[in-house]
Write an enzyme that holds these catalytic residues in place. Structure first.
Site, PDB file in Angstrom:
ATOM      1  N   LYS A  22       0.838  -1.214   0.000  1.00 60.81           N
ATOM      2  CA  LYS A  22       0.000   0.000   0.000  1.00 60.81           C
ATOM      3  C   LYS A  22       0.868   1.258   0.000  1.00 60.81           C
ATOM      4  O   LYS A  22       0.670   2.164  -0.798  1.00 60.81           O
ATOM      5  CB  LYS A  22      -0.910   0.006   1.229  1.00 60.81           C
ATOM      6  N   ASN A  23       1.842   1.297   0.908  1.00 60.61           N
ATOM      7  CA  ASN A  23       2.608   2.531   1.075  1.00 60.61           C
ATOM      8  C   ASN A  23       3.482   2.847  -0.128  1.00 60.61           C
ATOM      9  O   ASN A  23       3.877   3.987  -0.321  1.00 60.61           O
ATOM     10  CB  ASN A  23       3.462   2.463   2.344  1.00 60.61           C
ATOM     11  N   CYS A 118      -4.773   8.618   9.522  1.00 60.51           N
ATOM     12  CA  CYS A 118      -4.926   7.976  10.829  1.00 60.51           C
ATOM     13  C   CYS A 118      -4.762   9.001  11.949  1.00 60.51           C
ATOM     14  O   CYS A 118      -3.947   9.914  11.830  1.00 60.51           O
ATOM     15  CB  CYS A 118      -3.850   6.916  11.006  1.00 60.51           C
ATOM     16  N   ARG A 123       1.279  14.759  12.865  1.00 65.28           N
ATOM     17  CA  ARG A 123       1.650  14.510  11.468  1.00 65.28           C
ATOM     18  C   ARG A 123       1.579  15.754  10.573  1.00 65.28           C
ATOM     19  O   ARG A 123       0.802  15.817   9.620  1.00 65.28           O
ATOM     20  CB  ARG A 123       0.814  13.388  10.872  1.00 65.28           C
ATOM     21  N   VAL A 125       3.021  18.671   7.761  1.00 68.82           N
ATOM     22  CA  VAL A 125       3.651  18.513   6.443  1.00 68.82           C
ATOM     23  C   VAL A 125       4.715  19.590   6.225  1.00 68.82           C
ATOM     24  O   VAL A 125       5.087  19.887   5.098  1.00 68.82           O
ATOM     25  CB  VAL A 125       2.614  18.548   5.290  1.00 68.82           C
ATOM     26  N   ASP A 126       5.211  20.164   7.329  1.00 74.43           N
ATOM     27  CA  ASP A 126       6.173  21.260   7.207  1.00 74.43           C
ATOM     28  C   ASP A 126       7.428  20.856   6.421  1.00 74.43           C
ATOM     29  O   ASP A 126       7.958  21.648   5.632  1.00 74.43           O
ATOM     30  CB  ASP A 126       6.564  21.779   8.604  1.00 74.43           C
ATOM     31  N   ASP A 309       4.863   0.728  12.084  1.00 71.96           N
ATOM     32  CA  ASP A 309       3.641   0.118  11.544  1.00 71.96           C
ATOM     33  C   ASP A 309       3.452  -1.338  11.985  1.00 71.96           C
ATOM     34  O   ASP A 309       2.428  -1.949  11.664  1.00 71.96           O
ATOM     35  CB  ASP A 309       3.640   0.186  10.009  1.00 71.96           C
ATOM     36  N   ARG A 401      -8.587  -0.065   4.964  1.00 68.03           N
ATOM     37  CA  ARG A 401      -7.715   0.912   4.299  1.00 68.03           C
ATOM     38  C   ARG A 401      -6.416   0.254   3.847  1.00 68.03           C
ATOM     39  O   ARG A 401      -5.798   0.719   2.883  1.00 68.03           O
ATOM     40  CB  ARG A 401      -7.375   2.059   5.263  1.00 68.03           C
TER      41      ARG A 401
HETATM   42  C1  UD1 Z   1       4.761   6.827   6.271  1.00 67.22           C
HETATM   43  C2  UD1 Z   1       3.840   5.637   6.144  1.00 67.22           C
HETATM   44  C3  UD1 Z   1       3.337   5.211   7.512  1.00 67.22           C
HETATM   45  C4  UD1 Z   1       4.513   4.962   8.448  1.00 67.22           C
HETATM   46  C5  UD1 Z   1       5.445   6.161   8.459  1.00 67.22           C
HETATM   47  C6  UD1 Z   1       6.720   5.914   9.271  1.00 67.22           C
HETATM   48  C7  UD1 Z   1       2.778   5.954   4.004  1.00 67.22           C
HETATM   49  C8  UD1 Z   1       1.525   6.211   3.253  1.00 67.22           C
HETATM   50  N1  UD1 Z   1       2.697   5.995   5.316  1.00 67.22           N
HETATM   51  O1  UD1 Z   1       3.992   7.888   6.825  1.00 67.22           O
HETATM   52  O2  UD1 Z   1       2.580   4.025   7.345  1.00 67.22           O
HETATM   53  O3  UD1 Z   1       4.018   4.749   9.742  1.00 67.22           O
HETATM   54  O4  UD1 Z   1       5.848   6.488   7.123  1.00 67.22           O
HETATM   55  O5  UD1 Z   1       7.383   4.798   8.792  1.00 67.22           O
HETATM   56  O6  UD1 Z   1       3.792   5.680   3.415  1.00 67.22           O
HETATM   57  N2  UD1 Z   1       6.644  14.760  10.321  1.00 67.22           N
HETATM   58  C9  UD1 Z   1       6.776  16.110  10.557  1.00 67.22           C
HETATM   59  N3  UD1 Z   1       6.734  16.967   9.498  1.00 67.22           N
HETATM   60  C10 UD1 Z   1       6.569  16.521   8.204  1.00 67.22           C
HETATM   61  C11 UD1 Z   1       6.476  15.145   7.977  1.00 67.22           C
HETATM   62  C12 UD1 Z   1       6.505  14.268   9.053  1.00 67.22           C
HETATM   63  O7  UD1 Z   1       6.892  16.549  11.697  1.00 67.22           O
HETATM   64  O8  UD1 Z   1       6.536  17.338   7.288  1.00 67.22           O
HETATM   65  C13 UD1 Z   1       6.703  13.810  11.460  1.00 67.22           C
HETATM   66  C14 UD1 Z   1       5.435  13.008  11.630  1.00 67.22           C
HETATM   67  O9  UD1 Z   1       4.478  13.714  12.405  1.00 67.22           O
HETATM   68  C15 UD1 Z   1       5.947  11.781  12.355  1.00 67.22           C
HETATM   69  C16 UD1 Z   1       7.347  11.586  11.770  1.00 67.22           C
HETATM   70  O10 UD1 Z   1       7.667  12.837  11.179  1.00 67.22           O
HETATM   71  O11 UD1 Z   1       6.048  12.005  13.718  1.00 67.22           O
HETATM   72  C17 UD1 Z   1       7.481  10.502  10.743  1.00 67.22           C
HETATM   73  O12 UD1 Z   1       6.578  10.725   9.708  1.00 67.22           O
HETATM   74  P1  UD1 Z   1       6.843  10.277   8.206  1.00 67.22           P
HETATM   75  O13 UD1 Z   1       8.079   9.454   8.136  1.00 67.22           O
HETATM   76  O14 UD1 Z   1       6.746  11.476   7.337  1.00 67.22           O
HETATM   77  O15 UD1 Z   1       5.598   9.334   7.967  1.00 67.22           O
HETATM   78  P2  UD1 Z   1       4.544   9.377   6.772  1.00 67.22           P
HETATM   79  O16 UD1 Z   1       5.243   9.595   5.491  1.00 67.22           O
HETATM   80  O17 UD1 Z   1       3.418  10.259   7.147  1.00 67.22           O
END
Ligand code: UD1
Length: 426
Positions: A22-23, A118, A123, A125-126, A309, A401
């Protein structure tokens, strides 16, 4: 809303074919926006999340051909009709946010709602947005939407991530394929799905080096072409079924897997007393149901560390182990929502901040429980496989999902598990 009912105590025997990841699929789907030619994905998992992404792509003007049950998704964005991703589609699932970079790179502008997904923490997106700003985009956040513009195109940049975010690494890589000049991503995430995405982009004509390491070099190209790409096997789905087999006992062969991507989990299972055997593309999990599992400690880390995960699944598994297991969650805050539900089955779990202690108990007893997020929901299945009597899990839309036909795959190995359709009596 559908529910899942299962009765514990039956060992699992048989084989399970693991689906496409999925990811990985979600980011590969977003890559279709980068080219005017068709991108075809095979081994494509049919999940609620991948369907949300298809809906969004269709809304942006990508022609979709995805015959049910074919595992083959064809996406053709010859011309795009919109570069706006509305709240209604993006709120359902965080990965839809990944259309921003490709739209920006190809069209020069994009308006994308801030994401949902979730409920496992803030989480933000900065990091995604900082990468695009470094590549020359103007970004404004207004009324819940990110408005991004790079009217003369994105330009290559050096981007240093303060920590290794999977989503930000993939998103920046997607956009950088069409930027002018070289982009270097430092402290990039190293997850196998990033390598899968890079390899697909390379098949489309992108120039990328270093995916899978912490420094990725991307040399922008004028345009990308089409490709046919086989989605990598889902290491989280594979790991989940490995935990199911370890929980129920018996012997299960998992096929269509990449065992190296599961190393951290397989080490943990071995330490817990499970028999693990691996081949080129399979893993065999065996346990004598008469033996008791041993406690294990889990510290979630970015790849190649133990994946967040799979944290909930192992927590479900060790509820009956001898001794105490300590879980430290380092990636997301608020990722122990399964603990109160596991306690309803009789588990002894104490949560303190980002740490949880699971003291193994002698028995679990089936009960009605509620899925709270995607991975939490399967920890309840794992505990339910060990519980005496019936466990009924509600809110299984979380599970849908990310897991394709979970109840079919488990019942083919002898599990007493069934779906109760919305409106049907249990
Ligand atoms: C992806 C996976 C998710 C997995 C995660 C960590 C997908 C669709 N999802 O999520 O299943 O649990 O990787 O292996 O691929 N963060 C920030 N700012 C940002 C981006 C992230 O602070 O701009 C923080 C998040 O809140 C979190 C951490 O970074 O605490 C890790 O997040 P990230 O590695 O980005 O996970 P996802 O890509 O959201």
């Amino acid at each position: 809303m559908d529910r899942i009912a299962l009765t514990g105590g039956t060992p699992l025997n048989g084989s399970i074919r693991v689906s496409g990841a999925k990811n990985s699929a979600l980011k590969l789907q977003a890559a279709s926006l980068l080219t005017a030619e068709p991108l075809v994905l095979t081994n494509m998992p049919e999940l609620a999340d991948t369907r949300f992404m298809v809906e969004l792509l269709a809304q942006l003007g990508v022609e979709i051909f995805w015959p049910k049950g074919s595992g083959r998704l064809s996406m053709h964005g010859e011309t795009l009709s919109s570069s706006i991703a509305p709240y209604d589609l993006v709120r359902k699932m965080r990965a839809t946010f990944n259309v921003l970079g490709p739209l920006l790179a190809r069209e020069g502008h994009a308006t994308v709602s801030l994401p949902g997904g979730c409920a496992i923490g803030a989480r933000p997106v900065d990091l995604h947005l900082k990468a695009f700003e470094a590549m020359g985009a103007d970004i404004v956040i207004e009324a819940g939407y990110v408005k991004a513009a790079a009217l003369r195109g994105l330009k290559g940049a050096r981007v240093m991530f303060p920590f290794a975010s999977v989503g930000a690494t993939e998103h920046a890589m997607l956009a950088a394929t069409l930027a002018r000049g070289e982009t270097v991503l430092e402290n990039a995430a190293r997850e196998p799905e990033i390598v899968d995405l890079a390899d697909c982009l390379k098949a489309m004509g992108a120039q990328i080096e270093g995916a899978g390491s912490s420094t990725i070099h991307i040399q922008g190209v004028e345009k990308l072409g089409g490709a046919t790409w086989n989605v990598m096997p889902d290491r989280i789905e594979a790991g989940t079924y490995a935990c199911c087999a370890a929980a129920a006992g018996g012997e299960v062969l998992l096929t269509s897997v990449v065992p190296e991507t599961l190393s951290a989990l397989l080490d943990v299972l071995t330490r817990a007393g499970v028999r693990v055997e691996t081949g080129p593309d399979w893993v065999r999990i065996a346990r004598d149901p008469a033996t008791r599992l041993k406690a294990v400690d889990i510290d979630t880390q970015p790849y190649p560390g133990f994946p967040t995960d799979l944290q909930a699944q192992v927590m479900g598994l060790v509820t009956l182990a001898s001794g105490a297991s300590i879980f430290k969650e380092n990636i997301f805050e608020n990722r122990f929502m399964h603990a109160p539900e596991l306690r309803r089955l009789g588990a002894d779990i104490t949560v303190r901040g980002s740490e949880a202690v699971v003291r193994g108990v002698e028995h679990l007893r089936g009960a009605p429980v509620m899925a709270t997020d995607l991975r939490a929901s399967v920890s309840l299945v794992i505990a339910g496989l060990m519980a005496e009597g019936e466990t009924v899990i509600s809110r299984v839309y979380h599970l849908d999902r990310g897991f394709e036909r979970l109840e079919d795959k488990l019942s083919a190995c002898g599990a007493q598990i069934r779906r109760i359709k919305s409106g049907e009596e249990g």
